[in-house]
Motif scaffolding. Structure first.
Motif, PDB file in Angstrom:
ATOM      1  N   THR A 197     -11.144   4.706  -6.512  1.00  0.00           N
ATOM      2  CA  THR A 197     -11.084   4.497  -5.057  1.00  0.00           C
ATOM      3  C   THR A 197     -10.115   3.356  -4.733  1.00  0.00           C
ATOM      4  N   SER A 215     -15.378   2.901  -7.576  1.00  0.00           N
ATOM      5  CA  SER A 215     -16.767   2.942  -7.138  1.00  0.00           C
ATOM      6  C   SER A 215     -17.575   3.573  -8.264  1.00  0.00           C
ATOM      7  N   THR A 249      -7.182  -4.889   3.332  1.00  0.00           N
ATOM      8  CA  THR A 249      -6.011  -4.426   2.583  1.00  0.00           C
ATOM      9  C   THR A 249      -4.818  -5.356   2.767  1.00  0.00           C
ATOM     10  N   HIS A 269      -8.247  -1.152  -1.638  1.00  0.00           N
ATOM     11  CA  HIS A 269      -8.534  -2.588  -1.530  1.00  0.00           C
ATOM     12  C   HIS A 269      -7.722  -3.324  -2.587  1.00  0.00           C
ATOM     13  N   THR A 280     -14.717  -1.199  -1.206  1.00  0.00           N
ATOM     14  CA  THR A 280     -14.067  -0.060  -0.567  1.00  0.00           C
ATOM     15  C   THR A 280     -14.738   0.290   0.753  1.00  0.00           C
ATOM     16  N   SER A 339      -9.214  -0.434  -7.757  1.00  0.00           N
ATOM     17  CA  SER A 339     -10.595  -0.416  -7.264  1.00  0.00           C
ATOM     18  C   SER A 339     -11.296   0.879  -7.664  1.00  0.00           C
ATOM     19  N   HIS A 388     -13.444  -4.234  -9.238  1.00  0.00           N
ATOM     20  CA  HIS A 388     -12.044  -4.623  -9.056  1.00  0.00           C
ATOM     21  C   HIS A 388     -11.899  -6.073  -9.494  1.00  0.00           C
ATOM     22  N   SER A 426      -8.938   7.268  -0.184  1.00  0.00           N
ATOM     23  CA  SER A 426     -10.000   7.179  -1.193  1.00  0.00           C
ATOM     24  C   SER A 426     -11.363   7.489  -0.594  1.00  0.00           C
ATOM     25  N   ILE A 427     -11.632   6.909   0.579  1.00  0.00           N
ATOM     26  CA  ILE A 427     -12.920   7.151   1.225  1.00  0.00           C
ATOM     27  C   ILE A 427     -13.049   8.613   1.612  1.00  0.00           C
ATOM     28  N   ILE A 455      -6.727   3.265   0.975  1.00  0.00           N
ATOM     29  CA  ILE A 455      -8.184   3.070   1.011  1.00  0.00           C
ATOM     30  C   ILE A 455      -8.845   4.146   1.870  1.00  0.00           C
TER      31      ILE A 455
END
Length: 214
Positions: free
Chosen positions: A132, A141, A164, A135, A155, A139, A56, A177-178, A174
């Motif tokens: 992801t 990963s 955030t 953040h 993340t 972003s 990022h 995304s996780i 976020i």
């Protein structure tokens, strides 16, 4: 596979240097600062950089990308959704009280479906981009199935998640995304966060207080 993690810069961003012992190719993820230390690792292992990946566009992760690209000629991968943040890296530098780094051109839009292969053509190791956001808007990963490793940027952390409350942050996004991209991975996957100690998907699934209701 060679893998060295260097905490760099005033915020101690985890910069990862991955190198293939056969081809001597390398991928550098998040060269935020202290490029001399990064190049020392490359020289120690006689590696040449094939790609520079930025998870990022916060200054502590991308601040040294221009210098590393100038030294190696390697293309820079970053998700274009973070271009607005990168355009205002001077403001980020002011917040931290550090000099504004030179900016680099972004060569490849690092979005889901994009990957970089490292090593000989007959048995390459694939570095896969996962979107992801949360953040920051862009972003990413980096998932390395053959190594069972995930470079999570900011993340996911040991017992925490990325903040955030900075421009472009989104707390719901976020967590989504996780939930959608990281928790489906196997418990044994090693997570290299953007700062601090490594963890595993299983540990965070069981003990991370931010993830218990996902």
């Amino acid at each position: 596979m060679i893998h060295e993690i260097l905490p760099v810069g005033p915020l101690q961003c985890n910069c990862s240097v991955f190198g293939d012992e056969t081809s001597r190719e390398a991928i550098v993820i998040d060269p935020g600062d202290e490029i001399g230390r990064i190049t020392a690792i490359l020289e120690k292992h006689q590696l040449r950089v094939k790609a520079i990946i930025v998870t990022h566009a916060h200054i502590d992760h991308i601040g040294g990308a221009q210098k590393l690209k100038a030294l190696t000629g390697a293309p820079v991968y970053m998700n274009f959704n973070d271009q607005g943040l990168y355009d205002h890296i001077d403001m980020q530098a002011q917040w931290l009280g550090v000099p504004t780094p030179e900016k680099t051109g972004i060569d490849v839009n690092a979005r889901e479906g994009e990957s970089v292969k490292l090593g000989p053509a007959e048995r390459p190791i694939e570095f896969q981009v996962l979107d992801t956001p949360g953040h920051t808007p862009g972003s990413i990963s980096v998932w390395i199935p053959a190594e069972n490793k995930l470079v999570a940027g900011d993340t996911l952390f040991l017992d925490s998640i990325g903040r955030t409350d900075l421009p472009g942050g989104d707390s719901r996004q976020i967590l989504r995304s996780i939930h959608d991209k990281l928790l489906p991975l196997d418990d044994a996957v090693v997570v290299i966060p953007g700062h601090g100690a490594n963890t595993t998907i299983g540990r965070e699934r069981r003990r991370n207080p931010f993830l218990q209701k996902l």
